[in-house]
Design a protein around this motif. Structure first.
Motif, PDB file in Angstrom:
ATOM      1  N   LEU A  51       0.673  -1.252   0.177  1.00 55.39           N
ATOM      2  CA  LEU A  51       0.001   0.170   0.072  1.00 55.39           C
ATOM      3  C   LEU A  51       0.814   1.398   0.096  1.00 55.39           C
ATOM      4  CD1 LEU A  51      -2.880  -1.084   2.558  1.00 55.39           C
ATOM      5  CD2 LEU A  51      -2.986  -0.806   0.024  1.00 55.39           C
ATOM      6  N   ALA A  52       2.186   1.213   0.493  1.00 58.89           N
ATOM      7  CA  ALA A  52       2.917   2.317   0.627  1.00 58.89           C
ATOM      8  C   ALA A  52       3.626   2.757  -0.973  1.00 58.89           C
ATOM      9  CB  ALA A  52       4.071   2.030   1.607  1.00 58.89           C
ATOM     10  N   ASP A  53       3.586   1.738  -1.575  1.00 60.60           N
ATOM     11  CA  ASP A  53       4.138   2.010  -3.064  1.00 60.60           C
ATOM     12  C   ASP A  53       3.299   3.279  -3.819  1.00 60.60           C
ATOM     13  OD1 ASP A  53       6.432   0.065  -3.675  1.00 60.60           O
ATOM     14  OD2 ASP A  53       4.920  -1.010  -2.749  1.00 60.60           O
ATOM     15  N   SER A  54       3.811   4.162  -4.333  1.00 57.46           N
ATOM     16  CA  SER A  54       2.975   5.336  -4.898  1.00 57.46           C
ATOM     17  C   SER A  54       2.611   4.784  -6.286  1.00 57.46           C
ATOM     18  CB  SER A  54       3.975   6.476  -5.167  1.00 57.46           C
ATOM     19  OG  SER A  54       5.251   6.197  -6.247  1.00 57.46           O
ATOM     20  N   ASP A  55       1.653   5.495  -6.841  1.00 53.95           N
ATOM     21  CA  ASP A  55       1.113   5.218  -8.227  1.00 53.95           C
ATOM     22  C   ASP A  55       2.497   5.351  -9.282  1.00 53.95           C
ATOM     23  OD1 ASP A  55      -1.319   4.512  -7.596  1.00 53.95           O
ATOM     24  OD2 ASP A  55      -2.153   6.532  -7.725  1.00 53.95           O
ATOM     25  N   GLU A  56       2.995   6.480  -9.020  1.00 49.18           N
ATOM     26  CA  GLU A  56       4.160   6.711  -9.972  1.00 49.18           C
ATOM     27  C   GLU A  56       5.101   5.403  -9.993  1.00 49.18           C
ATOM     28  OE1 GLU A  56       7.778   9.831 -10.769  1.00 49.18           O
ATOM     29  OE2 GLU A  56       6.329  10.331  -9.124  1.00 49.18           O
ATOM     30  N   PRO A 119       2.330  17.222 -10.948  1.00 55.93           N
ATOM     31  CA  PRO A 119       2.533  15.874 -10.295  1.00 55.93           C
ATOM     32  C   PRO A 119       2.075  14.854 -11.087  1.00 55.93           C
ATOM     33  CG  PRO A 119       0.839  16.846  -9.213  1.00 55.93           C
ATOM     34  CD  PRO A 119       1.115  17.823 -10.295  1.00 55.93           C
ATOM     35  N   VAL A 120       2.574  13.324 -10.990  1.00 53.98           N
ATOM     36  CA  VAL A 120       1.936  12.547 -11.500  1.00 53.98           C
ATOM     37  C   VAL A 120       0.688  11.876 -11.065  1.00 53.98           C
ATOM     38  CG1 VAL A 120       2.518  10.027 -12.082  1.00 53.98           C
ATOM     39  CG2 VAL A 120       4.449  11.518 -12.073  1.00 53.98           C
ATOM     40  N   PHE A 125      -5.797  10.587 -14.555  1.00 54.73           N
ATOM     41  CA  PHE A 125      -5.438  10.160 -16.153  1.00 54.73           C
ATOM     42  C   PHE A 125      -6.630   8.989 -16.281  1.00 54.73           C
ATOM     43  CE2 PHE A 125      -4.044   7.537 -19.368  1.00 54.73           C
ATOM     44  CZ  PHE A 125      -3.651   8.634 -20.550  1.00 54.73           C
ATOM     45  N   LEU A 126      -6.658   8.079 -15.469  1.00 55.95           N
ATOM     46  CA  LEU A 126      -7.419   6.886 -15.672  1.00 55.95           C
ATOM     47  C   LEU A 126      -9.010   7.354 -15.562  1.00 55.95           C
ATOM     48  CD1 LEU A 126      -6.141   4.266 -13.271  1.00 55.95           C
ATOM     49  CD2 LEU A 126      -6.222   4.039 -15.476  1.00 55.95           C
TER      50      LEU A 126
END
Length: 232
Positions: A51-56, A119-120, A125-126
């Motif tokens: 869960l800590a992983d960013s979408d980027e 920012p990303v 975008f989705l």
């Protein structure tokens, strides 16, 4: 920020979650991604993303072939995308599934541009891609409300005056009004009109007839006028 982007953001924030049929949708999407050039390989698969992983970070890994990163992005966003097209737009299940799949396919195809934007914004975008797909589906399936010119009641709407009033609204308030009162196809017609695009130009962009554009415009402006009168 363009109105279409603000509408996508509003859709994203208000989207209900719906996990219906996501498992087969994911499996079919996986196959479509591979057919479009994605090449997941075991060597690139690391630990399961958390869960800590960013979408980027997940998008970078996904494009490089990390199937676990794809799963993480799908699990994080697909239910809300699915909820929006099924419950907010009431698309048929097949159309809803196709819209969600297209959102992820376009994300893969345009990942470089998404990652270059600061920012990303992967969910933005989705949802923007999903909204564009929904507009196309609604345009293809929408039927003319009536043949011929609007009736006398519709002509009394004073479109020019109402359009001038809408132009004076802040972007955020206008987006809120559109999101509350109009479907995405009606929203698109109003936005294009506010951008000074005429009926034939809007019709060509949406793949519908100029008469249909007139009907959609009247319907949307009537809804907006009623919404404005209730808060004034």
């Amino acid at each position: 920020m363009p109105l279409a982007d603000l509408l996508a953001r509003a859709a994203m924030l208000a989207a209900p979650s719906d996990a219906t049929d996501l498992a087969p949708l994911r499996a079919f999407l996986f196959g479509r991604l591979r057919a479009s050039g994605w090449a997941p390989t075991g060597a690139l698969r690391g630990r399961p993303p958390g869960l800590a992983d960013s979408d980027e970070a997940l998008l970078v890994a996904f494009v490089r072939g990390d199937a676990a990163a794809f799963d993480a992005l799908f699990d994080r966003h697909a239910a809300r995308l699915n909820g929006y097209v099924r419950r907010r737009l009431r698309l048929e299940p097949a159309d809803a599934a196709d819209a969600v799949q297209e959102a992820f396919l376009v994300l893969f195809q345009k990942a470089e541009a998404v990652l270059a934007h600061e920012p990303v914004n992967v969910p933005g975008f989705l949802f923007g891609t999903l909204r564009n797909k929904a507009v196309r589906v609604l345009a293809a399936r929408s039927c003319e409300a009536a043949e011929g010119p609007p009736d006398a009641q519709e002509l009394s709407l004073d479109e020019d005056g109402l359009t001038a009033l809408l132009r004076r609204e802040t972007a955020e308030r206008l987006v809120s009004l559109l999101e509350r009162t109009c479907n995405p196809l009606e929203q698109e017609v109003v936005i294009m009109g506010l951008d000074d695009r005429d009926g034939p130009e809007i019709a060509l962009a949406l793949g519908i007839t100029p008469n249909h554009v007139r009907q959609l415009r009247h319907r949307a402006l009537r809804k907006l006028r009623e919404a404005l009168s209730q808060v004034s």
